[in-house]
Design an enzyme around this catalytic site. Sequence first.
Site, PDB file in Angstrom:
ATOM      1  N   GLY A 106       2.930   1.953  -2.325  1.00 19.42           N
ATOM      2  CA  GLY A 106       3.162   2.300  -3.686  1.00 19.42           C
ATOM      3  C   GLY A 106       4.540   1.764  -4.351  1.00 19.42           C
ATOM      4  N   SER A 107       4.980   0.834  -3.994  1.00 17.75           N
ATOM      5  CA  SER A 107       5.867   0.176  -4.703  1.00 17.75           C
ATOM      6  C   SER A 107       5.926  -0.099  -6.112  1.00 17.75           C
ATOM      7  CB  SER A 107       6.440  -1.012  -3.978  1.00 17.75           C
ATOM      8  OG  SER A 107       5.602  -2.036  -4.002  1.00 17.75           O
ATOM      9  N   SER A 108       4.687  -0.513  -6.477  1.00 19.31           N
ATOM     10  CA  SER A 108       4.571  -0.499  -8.131  1.00 19.31           C
ATOM     11  C   SER A 108       4.756   0.686  -8.930  1.00 19.31           C
ATOM     12  CB  SER A 108       3.019  -1.239  -8.406  1.00 19.31           C
ATOM     13  OG  SER A 108       2.985  -2.275  -7.470  1.00 19.31           O
ATOM     14  N   ASP A 138      -0.190   7.978  -7.828  1.00 16.86           N
ATOM     15  CA  ASP A 138       1.115   7.500  -6.983  1.00 16.86           C
ATOM     16  C   ASP A 138       2.468   7.439  -8.069  1.00 16.86           C
ATOM     17  OD1 ASP A 138      -0.242   5.808  -8.786  1.00 16.86           O
ATOM     18  OD2 ASP A 138      -0.153   3.961  -7.514  1.00 16.86           O
ATOM     19  N   ALA A 174       6.642   3.162  -7.801  1.00 15.12           N
ATOM     20  CA  ALA A 174       7.971   3.498  -7.617  1.00 15.12           C
ATOM     21  C   ALA A 174       8.987   2.746  -8.651  1.00 15.12           C
ATOM     22  CB  ALA A 174       8.425   3.383  -6.220  1.00 15.12           C
ATOM     23  N   GLY A 209       0.702  -1.239   0.035  1.00 14.60           N
ATOM     24  CA  GLY A 209       0.141   0.007  -0.011  1.00 14.60           C
ATOM     25  C   GLY A 209       0.929   1.309   0.049  1.00 14.60           C
TER      26      GLY A 209
HETATM   27  O1  PMV Z   1      -4.072   1.593  -2.207  1.00 13.26           O
HETATM   28  P1  PMV Z   1      -3.208   2.316  -3.321  1.00 13.26           P
HETATM   29  O2  PMV Z   1      -2.093   2.700  -2.994  1.00 13.26           O
HETATM   30  O3  PMV Z   1      -3.396   1.324  -4.408  1.00 13.26           O
HETATM   31  O4  PMV Z   1      -4.194   3.624  -3.695  1.00 13.26           O
HETATM   32  C1  PMV Z   1      -5.195   3.372  -4.267  1.00 13.26           C
HETATM   33  C2  PMV Z   1      -6.131   4.810  -4.497  1.00 13.26           C
HETATM   34  C3  PMV Z   1      -7.178   4.766  -5.190  1.00 13.26           C
HETATM   35  O5  PMV Z   1      -7.884   6.247  -5.417  1.00 13.26           O
HETATM   36  C4  PMV Z   1      -8.239   4.054  -4.718  1.00 13.26           C
HETATM   37  C5  PMV Z   1      -6.919   4.308  -6.595  1.00 13.26           C
HETATM   38  C6  PMV Z   1      -5.948   5.201  -7.701  1.00 13.26           C
HETATM   39  O6  PMV Z   1      -5.706   4.943  -8.763  1.00 13.26           O
HETATM   40  O7  PMV Z   1      -6.051   6.459  -7.173  1.00 13.26           O
END
Ligand code: PMV
Length: 333
Positions: free
Chosen positions: A113-115, A159, A117, A111
């Site tokens: 953001g490693s992908s 991200d 990054a 969660g």
């Molecule tokens: O949980 P993460 O880091 O994949 O964040 C998702 C955030 C969302 O708004 C739900 C999706 C997006 O691409 O913005």
Amino acid sequence: MHMISSVVASAPGKLMLFGEHAVVYGHPCLVTAVNLRVSVQVTRTNQAQVTITTPTTVEPFSTSVEALVAATTVPDNVKFVALALKKFWEFSDTGFGVEISTGSEFVNASGLGSSSAVTVATITALAAVTGVSLTPTQLFQLSFDTVLAAQQGRASGFDVASAVYGGTIYYQNQGAEIRPVAVKDLPLMIIHSGVKASTPQLVGRVARLQQQYPQHVARIFRGIAALVNDAVPLLEQGDLESLGQLMNFNQGYLNALGVSTGRLDGLVAGTIKYGASGAKISGAGGGDCIIALAAPAAQNKIARFVQQNVGLSRITAEIGAAGARIEPNRTEI
Ligand code: PMV
């Protein structure tokens, strides 16, 4: 095999401060980069072969340039790197042999953001090793295209922008607006729920809700957008009380969208009980991390609460970290 040249690049992970889910529908969000980085080494070779090694590959993934150019699917564990390479080849109109290896400072930290990054760091290194100079906008666009291809669907790109630019940014509308926000002081605690979440699944759930109840969901999104806009001056002033309250409102909306869980709710409530001025999911929900805004005086009690609950773990990271960069002094991962 002859090595032609080699470059190491890195990019930071991220935390969503405000605005998740609504950002997928063009609304703004606020995201900050964290000083947990993904590093990627790209070594150009003079053979038409690609080798990718990541912390999750038991055996390196190896294929010919020709086969990867033609491939319509790539293995999951090298997906972002392989697709980034394909995008870069298309962009620069070449295919060339490389060895790519990746390393990460993220440990059990889904969660963060490693992908995105790893995608941004791969393209940064590929550009450097081939002498291509990319503007930040081009780096963002190539990386975002890669992530969209990898996720086959809706992703806002926040991200990716965070990995490219670093700092704290206001992000909107697939990158049409990206601007830095000068954050004064933000004593955030990052707590992992111990549960790994599936972003596509949660984004899909919100999409179904939006189809069923378009007006209600539109109202929720507008409410979230208003919180994002109101949070900007508060971040600049370092008004922790009001920011905490806005985080709680944002969490309420995320609850209304059905992306929180009993575990995440308990975690949010616990941090507030032990002194946080506010707390919320950071990211898609369903698991992964929450963030809690807590003055230093309250952090010990919250840390104890985290320790006493099975599965929870605290992640220590600084926010507002630098964006993608070449690491000139590093020669290996
Ligand atoms: O949980 P993460 O880091 O994949 O964040 C998702 C955030 C969302 O708004 C739900 C999706 C997006 O691409 O913005």
